[in-house]
Design a protein around this motif. Sequence first.
Motif, PDB file in Angstrom:
ATOM      1  N   ASN A   1       0.866  -1.183   0.000  1.00 24.52           N
ATOM      2  CA  ASN A   1       0.000   0.000   0.000  1.00 24.52           C
ATOM      3  C   ASN A   1       0.899   1.229   0.000  1.00 24.52           C
ATOM      4  OD1 ASN A   1      -1.468  -2.197   1.926  1.00 24.52           O
ATOM      5  ND2 ASN A   1      -2.971  -1.084   0.701  1.00 24.52           N
TER       6      ASN A   1
ATOM      7  N   SER B   1      -3.532  -0.809  -3.461  1.00 26.95           N
ATOM      8  CA  SER B   1      -4.284   0.419  -3.176  1.00 26.95           C
ATOM      9  C   SER B   1      -3.414   1.365  -2.354  1.00 26.95           C
ATOM     10  CB  SER B   1      -5.609   0.148  -2.450  1.00 26.95           C
ATOM     11  OG  SER B   1      -5.413  -0.086  -1.071  1.00 26.95           O
TER      12      SER B   1
ATOM     13  N   PRO C   1      -7.460  -4.848  -1.987  1.00 23.10           N
ATOM     14  CA  PRO C   1      -7.501  -4.911  -0.526  1.00 23.10           C
ATOM     15  C   PRO C   1      -8.815  -5.547  -0.098  1.00 23.10           C
ATOM     16  CG  PRO C   1      -7.964  -2.680  -1.281  1.00 23.10           C
ATOM     17  CD  PRO C   1      -7.600  -3.483  -2.497  1.00 23.10           C
TER      18      PRO C   1
ATOM     19  N   ASP D   1      -4.449   3.097   0.769  1.00 29.35           N
ATOM     20  CA  ASP D   1      -4.540   2.882   2.219  1.00 29.35           C
ATOM     21  C   ASP D   1      -5.543   1.802   2.622  1.00 29.35           C
ATOM     22  OD1 ASP D   1      -6.807   4.282   1.526  1.00 29.35           O
ATOM     23  OD2 ASP D   1      -6.630   5.806   3.088  1.00 29.35           O
ATOM     24  N   HIS D   2      -5.728   0.818   1.740  1.00 22.68           N
ATOM     25  CA  HIS D   2      -6.475  -0.402   2.063  1.00 22.68           C
ATOM     26  C   HIS D   2      -7.955  -0.175   2.401  1.00 22.68           C
ATOM     27  CE1 HIS D   2      -6.934  -4.576   3.191  1.00 22.68           C
ATOM     28  NE2 HIS D   2      -5.634  -4.809   3.065  1.00 22.68           N
TER      29      HIS D   2
ATOM     30  N   SER E   1      -1.766   4.171  -6.505  1.00 25.73           N
ATOM     31  CA  SER E   1      -0.838   3.190  -5.926  1.00 25.73           C
ATOM     32  C   SER E   1       0.066   2.590  -7.000  1.00 25.73           C
ATOM     33  CB  SER E   1      -1.609   2.087  -5.188  1.00 25.73           C
ATOM     34  OG  SER E   1      -2.488   1.389  -6.044  1.00 25.73           O
TER      35      SER E   1
END
Length: 346
Positions: free
Chosen positions: A125, A230, A269, A232-233, A251
Amino acid sequence: MYKFKKEFLTFLNIFSNNLNLDLLIRATGQNLFLPFYHTVSNQELIHIKHLYPVRDEKRFKEDLHFLLKHFKPIAVDELSEIASGEKSADENSFFLSFDDGLSEIYDVIAPILKEMGIPAAFFVNSSFVDNKELFYRFKCSILVESIQSKPTSEAVQAKIDEVLVKHSNSTQSPVQRILAIKYDQKGVLDEIGALLEVDFAEYLNSNKPYLTTQQIEGLIEDGFVIGAHSEDHPEYSCLSLEEQLSQTQCSMQFLNEKFKIDSKLFSFPFTDYGVSKDFFRNIFDTGNNIADISFGSAGLKKESFSNHFHRVAMDSSNLPAEKIIATEYLYYLLKAPFGKNSIART
């Protein structure tokens, strides 16, 4: 749906001891198997402790030996040929990957894979590389550990309840409610952290749970593949199409700019459940050039997009690889008469 599958797979585990895996593979026709993990450690990891089981090195090596007994490891180049139709997966093969870009990849996992000659892809990430931020689910686990390991005054408990009641089912315990916090509610976790005097920045600095730029460069030099997971998940089913594409493209762009990575691999994610055809058309469109191959986590599944592959989580339970894999193939066979092995996207 996920809960039903998990419970049904647990039930099927009872029957998996005496199953012949090679016969199951032939019966399903699914020669390509894609296992994935998050991390491997002999140490207790507080940020993961209350989320899912962590394989220790011994169990991980046993898993790999079992995989090598039944499948041939393949690298991303061969997977790309399968995706493009240049090659078919006639031989039993597996493609190994790891999500979340955790530091044990460099310290523990990569040395084992190098020793055993197994290629792998590691998905990171972009917001977490170099320990810049902490995944909100990891914050959940850290908070649960704080609640369970340290006494909390009634006044603090009351304030925590006051914060949680606005966002979750008040009939559940504080621990259950914290673990139920979603991506769009993640700011609540910082409020609770402040009440419990949990310093997430200090945790990041002291524990350094994520890969650093230098470590990623070392993995690339060793021949491993790095992909995007991604920024930040988030849970993609909770995002708009525009937000999904932005998370993915940003990302991927991060990896290209920072590491000059040519292969464009993307791992969803959480899950790709609920993601539309339009998303895949956008990322695979040659004009957009966002991704070449993507990965979900729905187990053994057929997909309408040939360059989207579904994987099997190997750390969702403490069961050995032989039971997880045999159960997954048995589940596929049982669903086949009902046409439940293909994902229909709208």
